[in-house]
Design a protein around this motif. Structure first.
Motif, PDB file in Angstrom:
ATOM      1  N   ASN A  45     -11.651   9.047   2.649  1.00 61.24           N
ATOM      2  CA  ASN A  45     -11.750   9.425   1.238  1.00 61.24           C
ATOM      3  C   ASN A  45     -10.572   8.898   0.425  1.00 61.24           C
ATOM      4  O   ASN A  45     -10.741   8.434  -0.705  1.00 61.24           O
ATOM      5  N   THR A  46      -9.386   8.933   1.005  1.00 58.76           N
ATOM      6  CA  THR A  46      -8.203   8.394   0.335  1.00 58.76           C
ATOM      7  C   THR A  46      -8.346   6.880   0.170  1.00 58.76           C
ATOM      8  O   THR A  46      -7.927   6.328  -0.853  1.00 58.76           O
TER       9      THR A  46
ATOM     10  N   GLN B  53     -17.368   5.177   6.578  1.00 58.78           N
ATOM     11  CA  GLN B  53     -17.951   6.384   5.969  1.00 58.78           C
ATOM     12  C   GLN B  53     -19.374   6.619   6.470  1.00 58.78           C
ATOM     13  O   GLN B  53     -19.738   7.715   6.867  1.00 58.78           O
TER      14      GLN B  53
ATOM     15  N   PHE C  13     -13.927  14.662  -0.497  1.00 56.87           N
ATOM     16  CA  PHE C  13     -12.983  15.760  -0.301  1.00 56.87           C
ATOM     17  C   PHE C  13     -13.629  17.116  -0.538  1.00 56.87           C
ATOM     18  O   PHE C  13     -13.218  18.113   0.019  1.00 56.87           O
ATOM     19  N   PHE C  14     -14.631  17.136  -1.387  1.00 59.73           N
ATOM     20  CA  PHE C  14     -15.274  18.414  -1.717  1.00 59.73           C
ATOM     21  C   PHE C  14     -16.642  18.481  -1.093  1.00 59.73           C
ATOM     22  O   PHE C  14     -17.354  19.330  -1.063  1.00 59.73           O
TER      23      PHE C  14
ATOM     24  N   GLN D 182     -11.537  11.821   8.004  1.00 61.03           N
ATOM     25  CA  GLN D 182     -12.265  11.904   6.735  1.00 61.03           C
ATOM     26  C   GLN D 182     -11.305  11.827   5.549  1.00 61.03           C
ATOM     27  O   GLN D 182     -11.627  11.234   4.522  1.00 61.03           O
ATOM     28  N   THR D 183     -10.136  12.405   5.705  1.00 63.84           N
ATOM     29  CA  THR D 183      -9.124  12.322   4.653  1.00 63.84           C
ATOM     30  C   THR D 183      -8.696  10.871   4.457  1.00 63.84           C
ATOM     31  O   THR D 183      -8.557  10.409   3.320  1.00 63.84           O
TER      32      THR D 183
ATOM     33  N   GLY E  19     -14.649   8.930  -3.330  1.00 55.33           N
ATOM     34  CA  GLY E  19     -13.533   9.498  -2.565  1.00 55.33           C
ATOM     35  C   GLY E  19     -13.344  10.977  -2.847  1.00 55.33           C
ATOM     36  O   GLY E  19     -13.183  11.779  -1.921  1.00 55.33           O
ATOM     37  N   LEU E  20     -13.380  11.353  -4.112  1.00 54.93           N
ATOM     38  CA  LEU E  20     -13.219  12.764  -4.476  1.00 54.93           C
ATOM     39  C   LEU E  20     -14.392  13.608  -3.970  1.00 54.93           C
ATOM     40  O   LEU E  20     -14.205  14.725  -3.498  1.00 54.93           O
TER      41      LEU E  20
ATOM     42  N   ASP F 251     -10.991  15.840  10.710  1.00 50.05           N
ATOM     43  CA  ASP F 251     -10.694  16.064   9.296  1.00 50.05           C
ATOM     44  C   ASP F 251      -9.690  15.035   8.790  1.00 50.05           C
ATOM     45  O   ASP F 251      -9.790  14.570   7.659  1.00 50.05           O
TER      46      ASP F 251
END
Length: 183
Positions: free
Chosen positions: A73-74, A128, A182-183, A69-70, A178-179, A66
């Motif tokens: 995405n960041t 990614q 996160f979702f 992935q953060t 990126g957002l 996780d």
């Protein structure tokens, strides 16, 4: 195919108004050899983005948690924000002109891409998607889609495209990716 499409779209948009477009315009104005310049752009981008995609694919094995992935995405969001900062025009060194349009374009494009937004984006996209081939193909295609028209119709295009609006659109695409992650 998502990796190819996303890589192509994001790099095409990220290149709008970038220093490499200005470099394309300068080279074609100075050297008047569009096909040699395009060949130099192609080879330089394949080399630079190939190395970057390899690195992104390699590093992705360490980013499977996780937290990884953060970070990815960041990174997309950070590149999106970076796109909002206009590039400076870095004029090429005229002493290289004696080597011909192909060599000059290859060397200058390779160097111009080191640490550039699109190189960083290539690393992030490969991390990614974990796809060296599709990301390299997509980012190279994106680079060509953004720069080849400048080589052939540079002055005409540069006077009609609002690069500030294009840069904002590209930033929104990166931030949205990126957002979305996160979702």
């Amino acid at each position: 195919m998502d990796a190819l499409f996303t890589s192509t779209l994001t790099v095409t948009l990220a290149e709008m108004g970038d220093k490499t477009q200005l470099l394309s315009l300068l080279l074609v104005t100075r050297l008047q050899k569009p096909w040699q310049i395009i060949a130099g752009i192609l080879i330089a981008t394949l080399l630079n983005h190939g190395i970057s995609a390899w690195f992104g694919s390699w590093i992705s094995q360490f980013l499977t948690s996780d937290m990884g992935q953060t970070i990815i995405n960041t990174s997309f969001i950070a590149v999106g924000l970076w796109l909002l900062i206009p590039d400076k025009d870095d004029a090429p060194n005229t002493s290289l002109d004696k080597y011909g349009a192909f060599v000059v374009s290859l060397v200058l494009f390779f160097i111009a891409e080191i640490g550039d937004k699109t190189q960083i984006a290539t690393v992030v996209l490969a991390a990614q998607y974990q796809s060296f081939l599709w990301v390299t193909m997509g980012t190279t295609l994106g680079m060509l889609l953004a720069n080849v028209p400048v080589v052939f119709a540079g002055n005409y295009i540069m006077q009609r495209i609002p690069f500030s609006l294009t840069r904002v659109f590209a930033a929104v695409v990166f931030i949205a990716i990126g957002l979305y992650g996160f979702f």
